[in-house]
Design an enzyme around this catalytic site. Sequence first.
Site, PDB file in Angstrom:
ATOM      1  N   LYS A 249     -11.697  -3.406  19.167  1.00 50.54           N
ATOM      2  CA  LYS A 249     -10.348  -3.822  19.572  1.00 50.54           C
ATOM      3  C   LYS A 249     -10.026  -3.369  20.989  1.00 50.54           C
ATOM      4  O   LYS A 249      -8.904  -3.538  21.448  1.00 50.54           O
ATOM      5  CB  LYS A 249      -9.325  -3.308  18.552  1.00 50.54           C
ATOM      6  CG  LYS A 249      -9.558  -3.891  17.150  1.00 50.54           C
ATOM      7  CD  LYS A 249      -8.488  -3.521  16.148  1.00 50.54           C
ATOM      8  CE  LYS A 249      -8.865  -4.025  14.759  1.00 50.54           C
ATOM      9  NZ  LYS A 249      -7.888  -3.713  13.724  1.00 50.54           N
TER      10      LYS A 249
ATOM     11  N   LYS B 130       9.096 -16.833 -10.967  1.00 42.61           N
ATOM     12  CA  LYS B 130       8.353 -15.675 -11.458  1.00 42.61           C
ATOM     13  C   LYS B 130       7.175 -16.175 -12.293  1.00 42.61           C
ATOM     14  O   LYS B 130       7.363 -17.031 -13.157  1.00 42.61           O
ATOM     15  CB  LYS B 130       9.299 -14.819 -12.313  1.00 42.61           C
ATOM     16  CG  LYS B 130       8.670 -13.532 -12.777  1.00 42.61           C
ATOM     17  CD  LYS B 130       9.635 -12.736 -13.654  1.00 42.61           C
ATOM     18  CE  LYS B 130       8.885 -11.599 -14.312  1.00 42.61           C
ATOM     19  NZ  LYS B 130       9.506 -11.123 -15.517  1.00 42.61           N
TER      20      LYS B 130
ATOM     21  N   ASP C 263      -4.242  -6.343   5.059  1.00 44.01           N
ATOM     22  CA  ASP C 263      -5.289  -7.181   5.662  1.00 44.01           C
ATOM     23  C   ASP C 263      -5.337  -8.555   5.003  1.00 44.01           C
ATOM     24  O   ASP C 263      -5.821  -9.509   5.597  1.00 44.01           O
ATOM     25  CB  ASP C 263      -6.652  -6.498   5.505  1.00 44.01           C
ATOM     26  CG  ASP C 263      -6.771  -5.287   6.412  1.00 44.01           C
ATOM     27  OD1 ASP C 263      -6.231  -5.344   7.534  1.00 44.01           O
ATOM     28  OD2 ASP C 263      -7.393  -4.286   6.004  1.00 44.01           O
TER      29      ASP C 263
ATOM     30  N   LYS D  21     -13.883   0.503  15.365  1.00 44.26           N
ATOM     31  CA  LYS D  21     -12.605  -0.209  15.559  1.00 44.26           C
ATOM     32  C   LYS D  21     -12.113  -0.054  16.999  1.00 44.26           C
ATOM     33  O   LYS D  21     -11.576  -0.981  17.597  1.00 44.26           O
ATOM     34  CB  LYS D  21     -11.535   0.351  14.619  1.00 44.26           C
ATOM     35  CG  LYS D  21     -11.676  -0.144  13.198  1.00 44.26           C
ATOM     36  CD  LYS D  21     -10.631   0.464  12.282  1.00 44.26           C
ATOM     37  CE  LYS D  21     -11.048   0.256  10.840  1.00 44.26           C
ATOM     38  NZ  LYS D  21     -10.195   0.989   9.898  1.00 44.26           N
TER      39      LYS D  21
ATOM     40  N   PHE E 134      -4.622   3.132  14.867  1.00 42.39           N
ATOM     41  CA  PHE E 134      -4.790   4.143  13.820  1.00 42.39           C
ATOM     42  C   PHE E 134      -5.818   3.624  12.839  1.00 42.39           C
ATOM     43  O   PHE E 134      -5.908   2.416  12.615  1.00 42.39           O
ATOM     44  CB  PHE E 134      -3.452   4.420  13.127  1.00 42.39           C
ATOM     45  CG  PHE E 134      -2.528   5.226  13.996  1.00 42.39           C
ATOM     46  CD1 PHE E 134      -1.925   4.638  15.096  1.00 42.39           C
ATOM     47  CD2 PHE E 134      -2.316   6.570  13.756  1.00 42.39           C
ATOM     48  CE1 PHE E 134      -1.112   5.374  15.942  1.00 42.39           C
ATOM     49  CE2 PHE E 134      -1.503   7.316  14.589  1.00 42.39           C
ATOM     50  CZ  PHE E 134      -0.893   6.718  15.688  1.00 42.39           C
TER      51      PHE E 134
ATOM     52  N   ASN F 199       0.845  -1.198   0.000  1.00 42.40           N
ATOM     53  CA  ASN F 199       0.000   0.000   0.000  1.00 42.40           C
ATOM     54  C   ASN F 199       0.878   1.245   0.000  1.00 42.40           C
ATOM     55  O   ASN F 199       2.103   1.149   0.040  1.00 42.40           O
ATOM     56  CB  ASN F 199      -0.960  -0.018   1.196  1.00 42.40           C
ATOM     57  CG  ASN F 199      -0.209  -0.095   2.506  1.00 42.40           C
ATOM     58  OD1 ASN F 199       0.549   0.791   2.839  1.00 42.40           O
ATOM     59  ND2 ASN F 199      -0.394  -1.197   3.226  1.00 42.40           N
TER      60      ASN F 199
HETATM   61  N1  CTP Z   1      -3.901  -3.437  11.928  1.00 45.58           N
HETATM   62  C1  CTP Z   1      -3.217  -4.514  12.444  1.00 45.58           C
HETATM   63  N2  CTP Z   1      -3.148  -5.692  11.761  1.00 45.58           N
HETATM   64  C2  CTP Z   1      -3.790  -5.837  10.574  1.00 45.58           C
HETATM   65  C3  CTP Z   1      -4.507  -4.735  10.050  1.00 45.58           C
HETATM   66  C4  CTP Z   1      -4.544  -3.566  10.743  1.00 45.58           C
HETATM   67  O1  CTP Z   1      -2.643  -4.394  13.514  1.00 45.58           O
HETATM   68  N3  CTP Z   1      -3.706  -6.972   9.942  1.00 45.58           N
HETATM   69  C5  CTP Z   1      -3.960  -2.198  12.694  1.00 45.58           C
HETATM   70  C6  CTP Z   1      -3.354  -0.981  12.016  1.00 45.58           C
HETATM   71  O2  CTP Z   1      -1.993  -0.851  12.342  1.00 45.58           O
HETATM   72  C7  CTP Z   1      -4.165   0.160  12.589  1.00 45.58           C
HETATM   73  C8  CTP Z   1      -5.516  -0.456  12.841  1.00 45.58           C
HETATM   74  O3  CTP Z   1      -5.293  -1.862  12.867  1.00 45.58           O
HETATM   75  O4  CTP Z   1      -3.668   0.613  13.842  1.00 45.58           O
HETATM   76  C9  CTP Z   1      -6.568  -0.134  11.851  1.00 45.58           C
HETATM   77  O5  CTP Z   1      -6.201  -0.512  10.582  1.00 45.58           O
HETATM   78  P1  CTP Z   1      -7.167  -0.393   9.360  1.00 45.58           P
HETATM   79  O6  CTP Z   1      -6.552  -1.092   8.193  1.00 45.58           O
HETATM   80  O7  CTP Z   1      -7.610   1.011   9.194  1.00 45.58           O
HETATM   81  O8  CTP Z   1      -8.421  -1.176   9.878  1.00 45.58           O
HETATM   82  P2  CTP Z   1      -8.877  -2.639   9.788  1.00 45.58           P
HETATM   83  O9  CTP Z   1      -9.025  -3.151  11.181  1.00 45.58           O
HETATM   84  O10 CTP Z   1      -7.974  -3.409   8.903  1.00 45.58           O
HETATM   85  O11 CTP Z   1     -10.348  -2.459   9.201  1.00 45.58           O
HETATM   86  P3  CTP Z   1     -10.880  -2.070   7.713  1.00 45.58           P
HETATM   87  O12 CTP Z   1     -10.041  -2.805   6.742  1.00 45.58           O
HETATM   88  O13 CTP Z   1     -12.275  -2.500   7.770  1.00 45.58           O
HETATM   89  O14 CTP Z   1     -10.769  -0.582   7.569  1.00 45.58           O
END
Ligand code: CTP
Length: 406
Positions: free
Chosen positions: A342, A289, A279, A338, A324, A210
């Site tokens: 959490k 490859k 995620d 969230k 975050f 990302n």
């Molecule tokens: N985070 C994490 N581990 C993951 C994904 C996210 O620890 N696999 C943490 C990020 O570091 C951040 C928080 O979760 O502090 C929120 O991340 P975000 O991607 O915005 O939220 P998600 O929980 O992944 O939810 P969504 O994809 O629905 O926005």
Amino acid sequence: MRVALGVSGGIAAYKAAELVRLLQDKGLDVEVVMTRNAREFITPLTFAALSGHKVITGMFGEAQGSSNLESAIEHIAVAQSIDAFVIAPATANVLAKMAHGIADDFLTTLCLATKAPLIVAPAMNVNMWEHAATQENLETLRNRGVRVVDPGEGYLACGMTGAGRLASPECIAQAVFETLGLREDLKGETVLVTAGPTEEPLDAVRYISNRSSGKMGYALAEVSRRRGARVLLVSGPARTEPPAVAGLERVRTAEEMAQAVFRHLEEATVVLMAAAVADFRPAEVSSGKIKKQQGAPVVKLEPTVDILAEIARRRREAQLIVGFAAEADHVVENAAAKLRAKRLDLIVANDVSQDGAGFDVDTNIVTLLFPDGRKKALEKMRKLDVANRVLDEVVELRKRTVTSDK
Ligand code: CTP
């Protein structure tokens, strides 16, 4: 933050080199300005090497090869960009010029041109120090709000003993930190920060990632350190240089980040989860490859471990956990969900769809959300300032955990 260090001509000029180091230790960017006489005692090269900047020695770019216009612009830029101006050593002559508004070289011009707070550390022979002219000039400067770091007593270079010896670099640095409001309010805390994106490999050369630059996490790590914490930084492949911290672990995938975080979780008293963790990851990774001839591949994804949820599940008492949330719509509602799911102490929500917020920029626009429903929307500010505001809240939350322990 940026500080200008003015060095005027005195035998104690060499001690200013140590002061540069002490200021840098707290993360300050130091710009050195020298008078002509100072150059008789120590070379600009020493300060250039220490500070990483050209040393300003004259009004018109002398000895620097730059044009008058260039250097004049540069000089104005210094006056406007600094957060404090410290002069160490400050000779009787410089103090006298400052008291009377004389600006006949760059150092004294900067005193008039800047709005930043001034700190002077005088150093001179005891008779000059005790002279009514010097004392009256100091009184004038004090009345104008200039902070004076008084010289100590002791053996002076001229062979006499008495007042006039430059205060220790530590004392001068302390005065600068106090002036800048640099607090040590995270002393005793071990802050674990995650930063940057993760990369989830698809084959030997490709990956899913990302746009996270790591800047927000690095700002949090930097500011935590400046405020006295021991900092452990777990960083994904970010594009900028990480700050100097007690422990840096570079990782690539979400799984590696999770393992690194879990390893350090026990010692962390505060966790700041700023990383943009993937995620999902490709369920299968080709060792070679993937070739075009094989046709467009259908990539099946599987979820990665939710590190933050797992940390919250394993949390120890008094451990503070900050998450975050990068959102593109329904920012506050999504982030609040969230925070609850959490069980975090604080969530920093940012609207990545706005200009000047989110990925790969130096500023951010965030809203801080608390479990009790409180909400603080901050204006657009530098990520370093956002980091300071987040840590202000951590300090406040800590006060509550300490009080409730009693
Ligand atoms: N985070 C994490 N581990 C993951 C994904 C996210 O620890 N696999 C943490 C990020 O570091 C951040 C928080 O979760 O502090 C929120 O991340 P975000 O991607 O915005 O939220 P998600 O929980 O992944 O939810 P969504 O994809 O629905 O926005």
